[in-house]
Motif scaffolding. Structure first.
Motif, short mmCIF file in Angstrom:
data_model
loop_
_atom_site.label_atom_id
_atom_site.label_comp_id
_atom_site.label_asym_id
_atom_site.label_seq_id
_atom_site.Cartn_x
_atom_site.Cartn_y
_atom_site.Cartn_z
N PRO A 118 0.83 -1.21 0.00
CA PRO A 118 0.00 0.00 0.00
C PRO A 118 0.87 1.26 0.00
CG PRO A 118 0.01 -1.02 2.18
CD PRO A 118 0.72 -1.97 1.26
N ARG A 119 0.39 2.27 -0.72
CA ARG A 119 1.14 3.52 -0.81
C ARG A 119 0.20 4.70 -0.60
NH1 ARG A 119 6.39 3.12 -2.93
NH2 ARG A 119 6.92 0.98 -3.57
N ALA A 120 0.78 5.78 -0.07
CA ALA A 120 0.04 7.02 0.13
C ALA A 120 -0.15 7.71 -1.23
CB ALA A 120 0.79 7.92 1.10
N ASP A 121 -0.90 8.80 -1.22
CA ASP A 121 -1.18 9.52 -2.46
C ASP A 121 0.09 10.05 -3.12
OD1 ASP A 121 -3.85 9.04 -2.12
OD2 ASP A 121 -4.27 11.01 -1.21
N ASP A 122 1.12 10.34 -2.31
CA ASP A 122 2.37 10.85 -2.89
C ASP A 122 3.32 9.74 -3.33
OD1 ASP A 122 3.24 9.82 -0.49
OD2 ASP A 122 4.06 11.71 0.28
N GLY A 123 2.87 8.47 -3.26
CA GLY A 123 3.67 7.34 -3.72
C GLY A 123 4.54 6.71 -2.66
N THR A 124 4.62 7.29 -1.47
CA THR A 124 5.44 6.71 -0.42
C THR A 124 4.77 5.47 0.15
OG1 THR A 124 4.43 8.18 1.21
CG2 THR A 124 6.49 8.91 0.19
N ILE A 125 5.58 4.55 0.66
CA ILE A 125 5.07 3.30 1.21
C ILE A 125 4.29 3.57 2.50
CG2 ILE A 125 5.76 1.05 2.10
CD1 ILE A 125 8.36 1.41 0.41
N ARG A 126 3.18 2.87 2.65
CA ARG A 126 2.35 3.02 3.84
C ARG A 126 2.17 1.65 4.49
NH1 ARG A 126 -2.41 3.66 1.71
NH2 ARG A 126 -3.30 1.71 2.53
N GLY A 149 16.92 1.83 -1.56
CA GLY A 149 16.37 1.08 -2.67
C GLY A 149 14.87 0.88 -2.63
N ASP A 150 14.12 1.84 -2.07
CA ASP A 150 12.66 1.78 -2.03
C ASP A 150 12.14 0.57 -1.25
OD1 ASP A 150 10.18 3.03 -2.67
OD2 ASP A 150 9.82 1.56 -4.25
N TYR A 151 12.94 0.07 -0.30
CA TYR A 151 12.43 -0.93 0.63
C TYR A 151 11.58 -0.22 1.67
CZ TYR A 151 12.37 -5.23 3.37
OH TYR A 151 11.97 -6.36 4.04
N HIS A 152 10.73 -0.97 2.41
CA HIS A 152 9.91 -0.28 3.41
C HIS A 152 10.72 0.20 4.60
CE1 HIS A 152 9.67 -4.19 5.49
NE2 HIS A 152 9.15 -4.72 4.38
N ALA A 183 24.11 3.35 19.56
CA ALA A 183 24.03 2.09 18.82
C ALA A 183 25.15 2.03 17.80
CB ALA A 183 22.68 1.96 18.13
N ALA A 184 25.91 0.93 17.78
CA ALA A 184 27.04 0.78 16.87
C ALA A 184 26.57 0.21 15.53
CB ALA A 184 28.09 -0.13 17.48
N VAL A 185 26.98 0.87 14.46
CA VAL A 185 26.63 0.45 13.10
C VAL A 185 27.93 0.15 12.36
CG1 VAL A 185 25.40 1.02 10.98
CG2 VAL A 185 24.66 2.02 13.16
N ARG A 186 28.08 -1.08 11.87
CA ARG A 186 29.27 -1.48 11.13
C ARG A 186 28.95 -1.53 9.64
NH1 ARG A 186 32.09 -6.25 14.90
NH2 ARG A 186 32.35 -4.92 16.76
N LEU A 187 29.79 -0.90 8.84
CA LEU A 187 29.59 -0.88 7.40
C LEU A 187 30.75 -1.60 6.75
CD1 LEU A 187 28.64 2.14 8.61
CD2 LEU A 187 27.86 2.34 6.26
N ARG A 188 30.42 -2.47 5.80
CA ARG A 188 31.45 -3.16 5.04
C ARG A 188 30.93 -3.45 3.63
NH1 ARG A 188 30.85 -8.87 4.90
NH2 ARG A 188 29.30 -9.71 6.37
N PRO A 189 31.82 -3.84 2.69
CA PRO A 189 31.36 -4.08 1.32
C PRO A 189 30.41 -5.26 1.27
CG PRO A 189 33.76 -3.87 1.43
CD PRO A 189 33.28 -3.98 2.84
N GLY A 190 29.45 -5.17 0.38
CA GLY A 190 28.52 -6.27 0.16
C GLY A 190 28.15 -6.34 -1.31
N THR A 191 27.64 -7.50 -1.71
CA THR A 191 27.18 -7.64 -3.08
C THR A 191 25.76 -7.13 -3.20
OG1 THR A 191 26.46 -9.89 -2.60
CG2 THR A 191 28.67 -9.60 -3.52
N ASP A 192 25.42 -6.63 -4.38
CA ASP A 192 24.07 -6.15 -4.61
C ASP A 192 23.10 -7.32 -4.45
OD1 ASP A 192 21.82 -4.78 -5.35
OD2 ASP A 192 22.74 -3.83 -7.09
N SER A 193 21.97 -7.04 -3.81
CA SER A 193 21.00 -8.09 -3.55
C SER A 193 19.62 -7.49 -3.53
CB SER A 193 21.29 -8.78 -2.21
OG SER A 193 20.29 -9.71 -1.88
N SER A 194 18.60 -8.28 -3.88
CA SER A 194 17.23 -7.84 -3.68
C SER A 194 16.99 -7.71 -2.19
CB SER A 194 16.25 -8.81 -4.30
OG SER A 194 16.33 -10.06 -3.65
N HIS A 195 16.09 -6.81 -1.81
CA HIS A 195 15.82 -6.55 -0.40
C HIS A 195 14.85 -7.56 0.17
CE1 HIS A 195 18.05 -2.87 -0.83
NE2 HIS A 195 17.29 -2.51 -1.84
#
Length: 295
Positions: A138-146, A218-221, A283-295
């Motif tokens: 479902p999405r709002a009138d402006d196209g954002t995910i609801r 990537g337009d995930y919720h 909160a600790a956030v670790r960032l590292r390289p990853g392969t592209d993947s579907s969400h």
């Protein structure tokens, strides 16, 4: 394209979560829960940690430290870790495990997803969910995910399991299960937006939930949820979430994030092939390289 030539202030579309790590007092009880109830495999045991996941993919690191204090009731920190299963049959199998050996505390049909909620033996919130197809979100009138908040029809979900076993058997989530998102309790939504959107580069999604903000690539919720529902006022600390990972794909994308954080005077700690930052509530956030993947 190098990081310096990448003008994008946002994370690339294939960004996703990797592992999450918990600190608990009793590792045995917690590991048993994530194995027997959530349905993860034990993939590695070490002196003070146990890693669980699917065959070939680590998802959760459980560390034991009885000297760490319990989380203060005023402290920010983990609301829940959300395990996304790839099919309705797998979610039905999780429902069966919860009914047989644990306590199901909630079940919601969000429109975007169907979700089950419980609490692990250490008091950490847990969600197990499956996404509906994106075209049905479902999405709002402006196209954002609801996201909606209707009760989940548990009888219909259980019937989906009756149609056949989950792909990996009744006691294991199937391959393709991931940590879909991490939801945090924060002291300030404004500070969370500044860090996760303006600095890390997530898009802000699902802004219509009172007292909450959600962030995704990537337009995930949402990959990260934040809320102030319990009025937390102290930094995160004690047992609970130790850290969670963001896997950032694309040539130069991780370095672009690093440069953006440095320009914003965010402290960075190098860790092997990536780095760690800490959000405004600790909160600790670790960032590292990853392969592209579907969400």
């Amino acid at each position: 394209m190098t990081a310096s030539s990448d003008p994008s202030p946002t994370l690339p579309d294939g960004t996703r979560l990797g592992r999450a790590a918990l600190v608990v007092a009793d590792r045995t009880a917690t590991v048993d829960f994530y194995r027997d109830t959530v349905g993860l495999r034990v993939v590695e045991r070490a002196d003070r940690t146990t890693t669980l996941g699917t065959e070939g993919t680590a998802l959760l690191v459980v560390g034991e430290d009885s000297t760490v204090a319990s989380r203060d009731e005023r402290a920010a920190g983990l609301y829940h870790t959300a395990f996304r299963v790839p099919s309705r049959a797998a979610l039905a199998a999780a429902l069966e495990r919860l009914r047989d050996g644990w306590t199901l505390e909630g079940a919601s049909d969000h429109g975007i997803s169907e979700a089950l909620y419980c609490t692990d033996p250490a008091g950490n919130g847990v969600e197990i969910y499956r996404d509906r197809p994106r075209a049905a979100w479902p999405r709002a009138d402006d196209g954002t995910i609801r996201a909606d908040g209707a009760p989940l029809d548990l009888d219909a979900l259980a019937a989906a399991g009756d149609a056949g076993p989950a792909p990996a058997g009744p006691q294991l989530v199937p391959d393709g299960t991931t940590i879909g998102h991490v939801h945090l309790e924060v002291s300030s939504l404004e500070a969370a937006r500044s860090f996760y959107a303006d600095r890390l580069g997530f898009d802000v999604t699902m802004t219509g939930v009172p007292g909450a903000l959600f962030f995704a690539a990537g337009d995930y919720h949402h990959h990260v949820g934040t809320n102030t529902w319990n009025r937390r006022s102290e930094p995160a600390g004690g047992r609970g979430l130790a850290w969670f990972e963001l896997l950032v794909p694309g040539e130069g994308a991780l370095e672009a994030v690093r440069e953006r954080l440095l320009e914003a005077d965010v402290s960075i700690t190098d860790r092997g092939d990536g780095f760690e930052v800490v959000d405004p509530d600790g909160a600790a956030v670790r960032l590292r390289p990853g392969t592209d993947s579907s969400h």
